[in-house]
Design a protein around this motif. Structure first.
Motif, mmCIF file in Angstrom:
data_model
loop_
_atom_site.group_PDB
_atom_site.id
_atom_site.type_symbol
_atom_site.label_atom_id
_atom_site.label_comp_id
_atom_site.label_asym_id
_atom_site.label_seq_id
_atom_site.Cartn_x
_atom_site.Cartn_y
_atom_site.Cartn_z
ATOM 1 N N ARG A 46 2.302 13.315 11.610
ATOM 2 C CA ARG A 46 1.007 12.663 11.770
ATOM 3 C C ARG A 46 1.434 11.017 11.109
ATOM 4 O O ARG A 46 0.655 10.212 11.833
ATOM 5 C CB ARG A 46 -0.095 13.248 10.997
ATOM 6 N N VAL A 47 1.847 10.886 10.079
ATOM 7 C CA VAL A 47 2.034 9.779 9.535
ATOM 8 C C VAL A 47 2.992 8.912 10.580
ATOM 9 O O VAL A 47 2.817 7.744 10.764
ATOM 10 C CB VAL A 47 2.933 9.746 8.140
ATOM 11 N N GLU A 48 4.268 9.715 11.057
ATOM 12 C CA GLU A 48 4.833 8.859 12.127
ATOM 13 C C GLU A 48 4.098 8.285 13.311
ATOM 14 O O GLU A 48 4.603 7.458 14.007
ATOM 15 C CB GLU A 48 6.070 9.870 12.429
ATOM 16 N N LYS A 83 0.975 -1.234 -0.229
ATOM 17 C CA LYS A 83 0.154 -0.110 0.050
ATOM 18 C C LYS A 83 0.795 1.368 -0.018
ATOM 19 O O LYS A 83 1.805 1.471 0.785
ATOM 20 C CB LYS A 83 -0.914 0.074 1.310
ATOM 21 N N VAL A 84 0.416 2.132 -1.011
ATOM 22 C CA VAL A 84 1.481 3.364 -1.023
ATOM 23 C C VAL A 84 0.432 4.402 -1.029
ATOM 24 O O VAL A 84 -0.448 4.573 -1.426
ATOM 25 C CB VAL A 84 2.108 3.590 -2.355
ATOM 26 N N LEU A 85 0.708 5.512 -0.158
ATOM 27 C CA LEU A 85 0.069 6.831 -0.049
ATOM 28 C C LEU A 85 1.066 7.713 -0.622
ATOM 29 O O LEU A 85 2.134 8.073 -0.082
ATOM 30 C CB LEU A 85 -0.275 7.122 1.452
ATOM 31 N N VAL A 135 -8.042 10.876 -2.942
ATOM 32 C CA VAL A 135 -8.540 11.244 -1.780
ATOM 33 C C VAL A 135 -8.045 12.669 -1.232
ATOM 34 O O VAL A 135 -6.993 12.812 -0.779
ATOM 35 C CB VAL A 135 -8.096 10.107 -0.599
ATOM 36 N N PRO A 136 -9.100 13.755 -1.298
ATOM 37 C CA PRO A 136 -8.637 14.903 -0.728
ATOM 38 C C PRO A 136 -8.223 14.874 0.727
ATOM 39 O O PRO A 136 -9.007 14.250 1.413
ATOM 40 C CB PRO A 136 -10.056 15.808 -1.320
ATOM 41 N N ILE A 137 -7.290 15.807 1.050
ATOM 42 C CA ILE A 137 -7.162 15.812 2.488
ATOM 43 C C ILE A 137 -7.001 17.188 3.016
ATOM 44 O O ILE A 137 -7.246 18.327 1.998
ATOM 45 C CB ILE A 137 -5.635 15.147 2.906
ATOM 46 N N GLU A 138 -7.023 17.683 4.143
ATOM 47 C CA GLU A 138 -7.074 18.983 4.669
ATOM 48 C C GLU A 138 -5.818 19.415 5.552
ATOM 49 O O GLU A 138 -5.098 18.492 6.172
ATOM 50 C CB GLU A 138 -8.266 19.302 5.746
ATOM 51 N N LEU A 139 -5.348 20.530 5.520
ATOM 52 C CA LEU A 139 -4.200 20.835 6.354
ATOM 53 C C LEU A 139 -4.569 21.021 7.879
ATOM 54 O O LEU A 139 -5.940 21.697 7.806
ATOM 55 C CB LEU A 139 -3.421 22.008 5.629
ATOM 56 N N ASN A 140 -3.732 20.926 8.698
ATOM 57 C CA ASN A 140 -4.199 21.161 10.000
ATOM 58 C C ASN A 140 -5.512 20.650 10.499
ATOM 59 O O ASN A 140 -6.302 21.284 11.281
ATOM 60 C CB ASN A 140 -4.011 22.689 10.456
ATOM 61 N N ASN A 141 -5.929 19.375 10.128
ATOM 62 C CA ASN A 141 -7.226 18.953 10.506
ATOM 63 C C ASN A 141 -6.834 17.385 10.947
ATOM 64 O O ASN A 141 -6.242 16.627 10.193
ATOM 65 C CB ASN A 141 -7.924 18.656 9.226
ATOM 66 N N SER A 142 -7.404 16.924 12.021
ATOM 67 C CA SER A 142 -7.410 15.708 12.804
ATOM 68 C C SER A 142 -7.943 14.655 11.928
ATOM 69 O O SER A 142 -7.796 13.499 12.195
ATOM 70 C CB SER A 142 -7.717 15.679 14.087
ATOM 71 N N SER A 143 -8.804 14.867 10.813
ATOM 72 C CA SER A 143 -9.441 14.127 9.960
ATOM 73 C C SER A 143 -8.308 13.417 9.186
ATOM 74 O O SER A 143 -8.485 12.159 8.861
ATOM 75 C CB SER A 143 -10.371 14.516 8.847
ATOM 76 N N PHE A 144 -7.061 13.677 8.935
ATOM 77 C CA PHE A 144 -5.983 12.903 8.445
ATOM 78 C C PHE A 144 -5.449 11.964 9.327
ATOM 79 O O PHE A 144 -5.208 11.032 8.772
ATOM 80 C CB PHE A 144 -4.702 14.068 8.015
ATOM 81 N N ASP A 145 -5.552 12.059 10.600
ATOM 82 C CA ASP A 145 -5.368 11.152 11.591
ATOM 83 C C ASP A 145 -6.227 9.808 11.329
ATOM 84 O O ASP A 145 -5.777 8.699 11.204
ATOM 85 C CB ASP A 145 -5.176 11.489 12.877
ATOM 86 N N GLY A 175 -6.640 4.595 8.916
ATOM 87 C CA GLY A 175 -7.481 3.479 8.299
ATOM 88 C C GLY A 175 -6.873 2.863 7.172
ATOM 89 O O GLY A 175 -6.982 1.443 6.759
ATOM 90 N N LEU A 176 -5.917 3.605 6.314
ATOM 91 C CA LEU A 176 -5.281 3.278 5.113
ATOM 92 C C LEU A 176 -4.475 2.367 5.501
ATOM 93 O O LEU A 176 -3.996 1.352 5.121
ATOM 94 C CB LEU A 176 -4.870 4.482 4.553
#
Length: 280
Positions: free
Chosen positions: A100-102, A8-10, A65-75, A80-81
């Protein structure tokens, strides 16, 4: 019969790839194609809005998959990914999302695709601006083109941008570099370990047929996205300095300039009588 689970690659992009408008996006697409050839499961995310030249990644089997800056939704998203590999396509994306990735995927391999060193580009731009503002009326800028690595280092080292970029390179497990000169600069002057820097130039397939001989060719060609300041600077320099010298030697020469996002100030330079063509 058991089947192996694909890697799996992001990929987190500063912008959505636009291979028809920029070389950097073209390089990202080449990397994505290399990942696809491995049979990997790829998701591409970006906090940017889609541009008018955006590539259709879904047609290649890549999730968008769109993402947002400074938003915990990325966590929630990254947990999940659970990717095996995360690639950032500029160091600013590593700054924003790397921690956040780390935190949520500590075992994921983190890769930075630099495109080019932003701090080096900024230092060169500043050097040119300083030269233009100086009282020196000389028009010979030769010394700006190939300064020694130590001179480049001295221009960069004290800048906040360089400190941020070098820190991002250190935080990643691997960094993809287009330029071997940039690798030498990072190793010899900044002291980065060579093993975390991998030379990954533009991956272009050679044509099956031989290129036309020199005598069969015609015209001059320039390609560059007009949103990239050095490209616009190059067009202006060509118009005011280089092209008049070339036309003086080759009165019938024609220059064709191509670039995405052409602004009115560029189209205003179009002058067929001078052989200077801003192309659509």
């Amino acid at each position: 019969m058991s089947h192996s689970v694909p890697t799996k690659v992001l990929v987190i992009g500063y912008v959505w790839p636009e291979p028809r408008s920029s070389a950097a996006s073209g390089h990202v697409m080449q990397i994505l194609e290399a990942f696809l050839e491995q049979g990997w499961d790829i998701t591409f995310s970006s906090p940017a809005g889609p541009g008018e030249h955006k590539a259709d990644l879904t047609s290649l089997g890549i999730r968008e998959v769109p993402i947002e800056l400074n938003n915990s939704s990325f966590d929630t998203f990254i947990s999940g990914l659970a990717p095996d590999i995360v690639l950032f396509d500029q160091f600013m994306m590593e700054e924003q999302f790397g921690w956040r990735v780390e935190k949520h995927c500590p075992d994921a391999l983190r890769i930075l695709e630099t495109s080019d060193l932003q701090s080096l580009r900024h230092a060169r731009h500043q050097r040119l601006k300083d030269r233009l503002k100086s009282d020196d009326e000389q028009t010979d800028f030769t010394e700006l083109f190939a300064p020694a690595l130590h001179e480049e280092f001295q221009l960069m080292a004290s800048t906040d941008l360089a400190k941020r970029e070098i820190a991002a390179l250190y935080r990643c497990d691997l960094n993809l570099m287009i330029s071997e000169v940039e690798i030498d600069l990072l190793v010899e002057e900044f002291g980065l370990p060579r093993q975390i820097l991998h030379w990954c130039p533009l991956m272009i397939d050679l044509p099956d047929t031989a290129a036309p001989g020199f005598e069969e060719r015609a015209h001059f060609l320039s390609i560059g996205n007009f949103r990239h300041a050095p490209n616009w600077d190059a067009v202006l320099w060509m118009k005011t300095t280089l092209w008049p010298l070339i036309r003086a030697r080759l009165p019938r020469a024609q220059l064709h300039i191509y670039g995405a996002y052409t602004p009115p100030k560029a189209t205003a330079l179009h002058n067929p009588a001078q052989g200077f063509h801003i192309m659509d």
